[in-house]
Scaffold this active site. Structure first.
Site, PDB file in Angstrom:
ATOM      1  N   LYS A 112       1.653  -8.645  -6.409  1.00  0.00           N
ATOM      2  CA  LYS A 112       0.425  -9.435  -6.439  1.00  0.00           C
ATOM      3  C   LYS A 112       0.045  -9.815  -7.868  1.00  0.00           C
ATOM      4  CE  LYS A 112      -1.796  -7.786  -2.184  1.00  0.00           C
ATOM      5  NZ  LYS A 112      -3.007  -7.168  -1.618  1.00  0.00           N
ATOM      6  N   LYS A 195       8.252 -12.444   6.348  1.00  0.00           N
ATOM      7  CA  LYS A 195       7.268 -12.072   7.362  1.00  0.00           C
ATOM      8  C   LYS A 195       6.119 -13.069   7.401  1.00  0.00           C
ATOM      9  CE  LYS A 195       3.937  -9.178   5.068  1.00  0.00           C
ATOM     10  NZ  LYS A 195       3.076  -8.019   5.065  1.00  0.00           N
ATOM     11  N   LYS A 198      -0.543 -14.326   5.445  1.00  0.00           N
ATOM     12  CA  LYS A 198      -1.658 -15.202   5.077  1.00  0.00           C
ATOM     13  C   LYS A 198      -1.316 -16.117   3.910  1.00  0.00           C
ATOM     14  CE  LYS A 198      -4.356 -11.423   5.329  1.00  0.00           C
ATOM     15  NZ  LYS A 198      -5.381 -10.448   5.570  1.00  0.00           N
TER      16      LYS A 198
HETATM   17  P1  TYM Z   1      -3.286  -6.157   5.499  1.00  0.00           P
HETATM   18  O1  TYM Z   1      -4.669  -6.703   5.626  1.00  0.00           O
HETATM   19  O2  TYM Z   1      -2.358  -6.830   4.551  1.00  0.00           O
HETATM   20  O3  TYM Z   1      -2.517  -6.129   6.869  1.00  0.00           O
HETATM   21  C1  TYM Z   1      -3.063  -5.568   8.058  1.00  0.00           C
HETATM   22  C2  TYM Z   1      -1.980  -5.011   8.997  1.00  0.00           C
HETATM   23  O4  TYM Z   1      -1.203  -6.073   9.572  1.00  0.00           O
HETATM   24  C3  TYM Z   1       0.175  -5.790   9.448  1.00  0.00           C
HETATM   25  N1  TYM Z   1       0.952  -7.068   9.300  1.00  0.00           N
HETATM   26  C4  TYM Z   1       2.015  -7.439  10.061  1.00  0.00           C
HETATM   27  N2  TYM Z   1       2.634  -6.842  11.095  1.00  0.00           N
HETATM   28  C5  TYM Z   1       3.681  -7.480  11.663  1.00  0.00           C
HETATM   29  N3  TYM Z   1       4.145  -8.687  11.274  1.00  0.00           N
HETATM   30  C6  TYM Z   1       3.555  -9.332  10.246  1.00  0.00           C
HETATM   31  N4  TYM Z   1       4.028 -10.520   9.883  1.00  0.00           N
HETATM   32  C7  TYM Z   1       2.436  -8.710   9.589  1.00  0.00           C
HETATM   33  N5  TYM Z   1       1.613  -9.056   8.562  1.00  0.00           N
HETATM   34  C8  TYM Z   1       0.715  -8.047   8.405  1.00  0.00           C
HETATM   35  C9  TYM Z   1       0.267  -4.896   8.180  1.00  0.00           C
HETATM   36  O5  TYM Z   1       1.402  -4.074   8.158  1.00  0.00           O
HETATM   37  C10 TYM Z   1      -0.997  -4.068   8.260  1.00  0.00           C
HETATM   38  O6  TYM Z   1      -0.811  -2.887   9.024  1.00  0.00           O
HETATM   39  N6  TYM Z   1      -3.771  -2.266   2.320  1.00  0.00           N
HETATM   40  C11 TYM Z   1      -3.985  -2.678   3.720  1.00  0.00           C
HETATM   41  C12 TYM Z   1      -5.440  -2.510   4.163  1.00  0.00           C
HETATM   42  C13 TYM Z   1      -5.944  -1.119   4.006  1.00  0.00           C
HETATM   43  C14 TYM Z   1      -5.572   0.012   4.804  1.00  0.00           C
HETATM   44  C15 TYM Z   1      -6.329   1.101   4.313  1.00  0.00           C
HETATM   45  C16 TYM Z   1      -4.686   0.177   5.866  1.00  0.00           C
HETATM   46  C17 TYM Z   1      -6.866  -0.680   3.106  1.00  0.00           C
HETATM   47  N7  TYM Z   1      -7.080   0.655   3.265  1.00  0.00           N
HETATM   48  C18 TYM Z   1      -6.199   2.388   4.854  1.00  0.00           C
HETATM   49  C19 TYM Z   1      -4.562   1.478   6.412  1.00  0.00           C
HETATM   50  C20 TYM Z   1      -5.314   2.551   5.904  1.00  0.00           C
HETATM   51  C21 TYM Z   1      -3.621  -4.151   3.851  1.00  0.00           C
HETATM   52  O7  TYM Z   1      -3.648  -4.884   2.896  1.00  0.00           O
HETATM   53  O8  TYM Z   1      -3.393  -4.588   5.142  1.00  0.00           O
END
Ligand code: TYM
Length: 332
Positions: A112, A195, A198
């Site tokens: 990032k 993948k 966003k």
């Molecule tokens: P984030 O917001 O990037 O993503 C949320 C969840 O969606 C899943 N995901 C996918 N799964 C399958 N195919 C895809 N193309 C795809 N794109 C996204 C991600 O694996 C994720 O599970 N850092 C975390 C947010 C967070 C968090 C936490 C999660 C903050 N604190 C504590 C768990 C526990 C994040 O950026 O998720």
């Protein structure tokens, strides 16, 4: 019931099909067997610039999509991170236990930061994984269901919890990552090697939950396949077709082998047309329910506030223990 914790950043108007299949569908199933906490990581979202009006709106919209997809706020605790102050408070303590070099090794930060230009990345982006560790540890979570991309952050969480426990005495439960199956990973329709995300460069490759039926159909009909013409599942040789079969199989609840047999000798157009119907049958009701929920933002805010109270009870108990263990003077 074992405690479970997970969440997403409310950084877009709509979640996409990857979030839906990869996260929401498994969360929905897991809430039946777990004491589940799902949150909206708005404090994580501001580690990159956000428009304040859009952030507030996207937080509501994301919450509405969780509920519409089946996360039940009377079964699971569904809350907004910034409404539970212990997240920021625990993060500070964990910051002081994290090595600079240790934080510098986080690959998501490196990716990032490289995108933003290393000098314009915020310190918040750097300490993001430490805030995330605190999220999980506050709830004494046994399991954290996330995609493969989050594995390193869960490892850091385990390291920090172990370090705190050995320095100050048993305090945190060491969480286990619950890495969702590879079949739960959804790829970009235009670029099926990467993948669905966003921040993807091809808007036509992302299926947004809140896209209308026509737009979604168009994106599916235009999905990239290959010249070979055979409907078989081969992730390496035929990533586009494999991705369509994965989506079909998960949403239609049909094994991939059955789909291969059903579509043997037929063309990609047939597969895509059938997939359009399957996707609409899943997403149509989610979209409609989301719009209903958003029509009454006061009620939505009330649900979130009540859930934040529940989260706060658990989180503040853990925080009080931490403050005591590190030697902070109690306020009498
Ligand atoms: P984030 O917001 O990037 O993503 C949320 C969840 O969606 C899943 N995901 C996918 N799964 C399958 N195919 C895809 N193309 C795809 N794109 C996204 C991600 O694996 C994720 O599970 N850092 C975390 C947010 C967070 C968090 C936490 C999660 C903050 N604190 C504590 C768990 C526990 C994040 O950026 O998720």
């Amino acid at each position: 019931k074992p405690r479970l914790f997970s969440g997403m950043q409310p950084s877009a108007e709509s979640l996409h099909l990857g979030n839906y299949i990869g996260a929401l569908l498994s969360w929905k199933a897991l809430q039946e067997t777990h004491d589940a906490f799902f949150f909206l990581a708005d404090m994580h979202a501001i580690t990159v610039p956000q428009d304040p009006v859009a952030l507030r709106e996207n937080t509501r919209r994301t919450a509405a999509q969780y509920i519409a997809a089946g996360i039940d706020p009377s079964k699971s605790t569904l809350f907004v991170q910034s409404q539970v102050p212990a997240h920021a408070q625990l993060a500070w303590v964990l910051n002081t236990l994290t090595g600079f070099g240790e934080a510098s090794r986080m690959t998501q930060f490196k990716d990032k930061a490289a995108k933003q230009g290393a000098d314009s990345a915020s310190v918040g982006l750097f300490t993001y994984p430490i805030l995330q560790a605190g999220d999980i540890l506050l709830y004494q979570a046994a399991e954290v269901p996330v995609g493969e991309d989050q594995r390193q952050h869960i490892e850091l969480t385990r390291d920090l919890a172990t370090r705190f426990n050995s320095r100050f005495g048993e305090t945190f439960r060491i969480p286990e990552p619950y890495i969702l199956k590879e079949t739960a990973k959804i790829f970009d329709l235009q670029n099926p090697q990467s993948k669905m995300s966003k921040s993807s460069e091809s808007p036509a490759g992302i299926v947004w939950l809140l896209d209308d039926a026509k737009t979604t159909a168009k994106k599916i009909m235009r999905a990239v396949t290959d010249a070979d013409g055979q409907i078989i599942f081969d992730r390496d040789a035929k990533p586009g077709v494999a991705n369509l079969l994965t989506i079909f199989s998960v949403l239609g609840e049909i094994p991939i082998a059955t789909l291969e047999a059903d579509f043997a000798g037929r063309g990609y157009g047939d597969l895509k047309k059938a997939l359009v119907d399957v996707v609409e049958a899943s997403l149509g009701p989610v979209r409609a329910r989301t719009l209903e929920l958003l029509a009454d933002p006061t009620e939505l805010d009330r649900i979130l506030a009540a859930n934040a109270d529940r989260a706060n009870e658990v989180a503040s108990a853990t925080l009080a223990d931490v403050y005591d263990k590190v030697g902070f003077l109690p306020r009498s």
